[in-house]
Write a protein that holds these residues in place. Structure first.
Motif, PDB file in Angstrom:
ATOM      1  N   ALA A  38     -10.671  11.937   4.628  1.00 29.43           N
ATOM      2  CA  ALA A  38     -11.143  12.654   5.817  1.00 29.43           C
ATOM      3  C   ALA A  38     -10.498  12.105   7.090  1.00 29.43           C
ATOM      4  O   ALA A  38     -10.179  12.862   8.014  1.00 29.43           O
ATOM      5  CB  ALA A  38     -12.659  12.567   5.911  1.00 29.43           C
ATOM      6  N   LYS A  39     -10.298  10.801   7.150  1.00 28.29           N
ATOM      7  CA  LYS A  39      -9.700  10.177   8.331  1.00 28.29           C
ATOM      8  C   LYS A  39      -8.187  10.027   8.209  1.00 28.29           C
ATOM      9  O   LYS A  39      -7.526   9.654   9.179  1.00 28.29           O
ATOM     10  CB  LYS A  39     -10.339   8.811   8.569  1.00 28.29           C
ATOM     11  N   GLY A  40      -7.650  10.294   7.031  1.00 30.54           N
ATOM     12  CA  GLY A  40      -6.207  10.153   6.838  1.00 30.54           C
ATOM     13  C   GLY A  40      -5.744   8.713   6.874  1.00 30.54           C
ATOM     14  O   GLY A  40      -4.662   8.412   7.349  1.00 30.54           O
ATOM     15  N   LYS A  41      -6.584   7.813   6.344  1.00 31.98           N
ATOM     16  CA  LYS A  41      -6.231   6.394   6.352  1.00 31.98           C
ATOM     17  C   LYS A  41      -6.510   5.760   4.996  1.00 31.98           C
ATOM     18  O   LYS A  41      -7.301   6.280   4.195  1.00 31.98           O
ATOM     19  CB  LYS A  41      -6.998   5.644   7.437  1.00 31.98           C
ATOM     20  N   ALA A  42      -5.839   4.650   4.748  1.00 31.35           N
ATOM     21  CA  ALA A  42      -6.018   3.924   3.485  1.00 31.35           C
ATOM     22  C   ALA A  42      -5.838   2.431   3.744  1.00 31.35           C
ATOM     23  O   ALA A  42      -5.280   2.017   4.762  1.00 31.35           O
ATOM     24  CB  ALA A  42      -5.017   4.413   2.441  1.00 31.35           C
ATOM     25  N   ARG A  43      -6.315   1.629   2.801  1.00 31.99           N
ATOM     26  CA  ARG A  43      -6.120   0.179   2.852  1.00 31.99           C
ATOM     27  C   ARG A  43      -5.166  -0.202   1.730  1.00 31.99           C
ATOM     28  O   ARG A  43      -5.219   0.349   0.623  1.00 31.99           O
ATOM     29  CB  ARG A  43      -7.445  -0.566   2.711  1.00 31.99           C
ATOM     30  N   VAL A  44      -4.309  -1.167   2.019  1.00 33.01           N
ATOM     31  CA  VAL A  44      -3.264  -1.568   1.071  1.00 33.01           C
ATOM     32  C   VAL A  44      -3.427  -3.033   0.708  1.00 33.01           C
ATOM     33  O   VAL A  44      -3.625  -3.883   1.588  1.00 33.01           O
ATOM     34  CB  VAL A  44      -1.868  -1.328   1.684  1.00 33.01           C
ATOM     35  N   TRP A  57      -7.571  -0.468   7.811  1.00 32.68           N
ATOM     36  CA  TRP A  57      -7.347   0.959   7.564  1.00 32.68           C
ATOM     37  C   TRP A  57      -6.117   1.425   8.328  1.00 32.68           C
ATOM     38  O   TRP A  57      -6.059   1.326   9.548  1.00 32.68           O
ATOM     39  CB  TRP A  57      -8.579   1.761   7.976  1.00 32.68           C
ATOM     40  N   LEU A  58      -5.142   1.945   7.600  1.00 30.75           N
ATOM     41  CA  LEU A  58      -3.866   2.347   8.184  1.00 30.75           C
ATOM     42  C   LEU A  58      -3.586   3.818   7.872  1.00 30.75           C
ATOM     43  O   LEU A  58      -3.936   4.314   6.796  1.00 30.75           O
ATOM     44  CB  LEU A  58      -2.727   1.493   7.618  1.00 30.75           C
ATOM     45  N   PRO A  59      -2.931   4.539   8.783  1.00 28.55           N
ATOM     46  CA  PRO A  59      -2.586   5.941   8.509  1.00 28.55           C
ATOM     47  C   PRO A  59      -1.376   6.026   7.576  1.00 28.55           C
ATOM     48  O   PRO A  59      -0.525   5.140   7.569  1.00 28.55           O
ATOM     49  CB  PRO A  59      -2.247   6.490   9.899  1.00 28.55           C
ATOM     50  N   TRP A  60      -1.324   7.088   6.774  1.00 29.34           N
ATOM     51  CA  TRP A  60      -0.128   7.315   5.970  1.00 29.34           C
ATOM     52  C   TRP A  60       0.665   8.459   6.595  1.00 29.34           C
ATOM     53  O   TRP A  60       0.111   9.327   7.259  1.00 29.34           O
ATOM     54  CB  TRP A  60      -0.481   7.640   4.521  1.00 29.34           C
ATOM     55  N   THR A  61       1.967   8.436   6.395  1.00 28.81           N
ATOM     56  CA  THR A  61       2.828   9.472   6.958  1.00 28.81           C
ATOM     57  C   THR A  61       2.799  10.713   6.064  1.00 28.81           C
ATOM     58  O   THR A  61       2.546  10.623   4.869  1.00 28.81           O
ATOM     59  CB  THR A  61       4.272   8.977   7.102  1.00 28.81           C
ATOM     60  N   GLU A  62       3.051  11.865   6.672  1.00 25.57           N
ATOM     61  CA  GLU A  62       3.118  13.139   5.959  1.00 25.57           C
ATOM     62  C   GLU A  62       4.495  13.763   6.159  1.00 25.57           C
ATOM     63  O   GLU A  62       5.150  13.518   7.184  1.00 25.57           O
ATOM     64  CB  GLU A  62       2.043  14.099   6.494  1.00 25.57           C
ATOM     65  N   VAL A  80       3.297   1.496  -2.500  1.00 25.01           N
ATOM     66  CA  VAL A  80       3.802   2.051  -1.250  1.00 25.01           C
ATOM     67  C   VAL A  80       4.505   0.971  -0.435  1.00 25.01           C
ATOM     68  O   VAL A  80       4.399  -0.218  -0.721  1.00 25.01           O
ATOM     69  CB  VAL A  80       2.661   2.655  -0.398  1.00 25.01           C
ATOM     70  N   SER A  81       5.206   1.420   0.593  1.00 27.82           N
ATOM     71  CA  SER A  81       5.803   0.507   1.563  1.00 27.82           C
ATOM     72  C   SER A  81       5.093   0.670   2.900  1.00 27.82           C
ATOM     73  O   SER A  81       4.600   1.751   3.222  1.00 27.82           O
ATOM     74  CB  SER A  81       7.301   0.791   1.722  1.00 27.82           C
ATOM     75  N   ILE A  94       1.649   3.576   6.546  1.00 29.53           N
ATOM     76  CA  ILE A  94       1.948   3.658   5.114  1.00 29.53           C
ATOM     77  C   ILE A  94       3.011   4.722   4.931  1.00 29.53           C
ATOM     78  O   ILE A  94       2.830   5.879   5.297  1.00 29.53           O
ATOM     79  CB  ILE A  94       0.685   4.016   4.308  1.00 29.53           C
ATOM     80  N   GLY A  95       4.151   4.304   4.377  1.00 33.01           N
ATOM     81  CA  GLY A  95       5.273   5.224   4.250  1.00 33.01           C
ATOM     82  C   GLY A  95       5.526   5.677   2.823  1.00 33.01           C
ATOM     83  O   GLY A  95       4.612   6.068   2.104  1.00 33.01           O
ATOM     84  N   ALA A  96       6.777   5.604   2.436  1.00 34.57           N
ATOM     85  CA  ALA A  96       7.210   6.156   1.158  1.00 34.57           C
ATOM     86  C   ALA A  96       6.515   5.500  -0.026  1.00 34.57           C
ATOM     87  O   ALA A  96       6.220   4.309  -0.021  1.00 34.57           O
ATOM     88  CB  ALA A  96       8.726   5.997   1.012  1.00 34.57           C
TER      89      ALA A  96
END
Length: 204
Positions: A38-44, A57-62, A80-81, A94-96
């Motif tokens: 919902a927020k477009g974020k994830a933890r790595v 919590w970091l955003p991932w690219t689209e 992920v990278s 959060i990228g590729a």
């Protein structure tokens, strides 16, 4: 009062160490540990050092986020990278995604371009763009120039400019088929046949 040499060396050492830390953090690798779609974020969970660490919590690219928009949330366990221009992981993105043993590439063919594979669903462009295939389990739709084929297991329907061909039984439960204006269905009868026990001949 001017700084004495020990204090100056200590300050320089701290600055160099901080610069090295930030440079090392500009690009990191890890696996997705938590996702908030919902927020477009994830933890790595970082995996590229001796001491694993969980990020905030970091955003991932689209691929797109303008007139065309995409929503492709990562999954837990996906490799992920991370990229941070400042080298501070608090502003990283959060990228590729990186294939791994747990999540291998969906094809080993050089001319396959797998646009998506989620569970049993897969979309593939192959043959240098000559073929598009959408499949869900054993059901698929394949398109090439001038031909479209729908198939489920061993049954298929193929549409071409010359007509329709099928492989497998055809069961028409309702509706009808017309040929040159003549209806062919369960009410179909033949004229010019004398009533009686005889059967008409084979079609000619």
């Amino acid at each position: 009062m001017a700084q004495d040499m020990p204090d100056l060396f200590a300050e320089l050492y701290f600055e160099v160490t901080e610069i090295e830390r930030r440079l090392a953090n500009r690009t990191r690798e890890g696996v997705i540990a938590e996702v908030d779609a919902a927020k477009g974020k994830a933890r790595v969970r970082l995996t590229d050092s001796d001491t694993p660490m969980l990020t905030g919590w970091l955003p991932w690219t689209e691929p797109a986020s303008g007139a065309n928009k995409t929503h492709n949330p990562p999954s837990i366990g996906q490799q992920v990278s991370l990229t941070s221009e400042s080298g501070d992981l608090t502003d990283a993105r959060i990228g590729a995604a990186l294939p791994s043993d747990e999540n291998p590439r969906p094809s080993a063919k050089g001319d396959d371009h797998v646009l998506a594979q989620v569970g049993a669903t897969k979309i593939i462009i192959s043959g240098g763009g000559d073929k598009l295939q959408l499949s869900v389990g054993n059901a698929s739709i394949a398109l090439v120039d001038g031909q479209m084929t729908f198939s489920v297991a061993g049954t298929s329907i193929t549409l071409t400019p010359s007509g329709i061909t099928t492989a497998g039984d055809v069961d028409l439960n309702s509706g009808y088929v017309k040929s040159e204006g003549t209806t062919i269905d369960h009410t179909h009868i033949h004229s010019g046949v004398t009533p009686g026990p005889s059967k008409t001949g084979t079609p000619v």
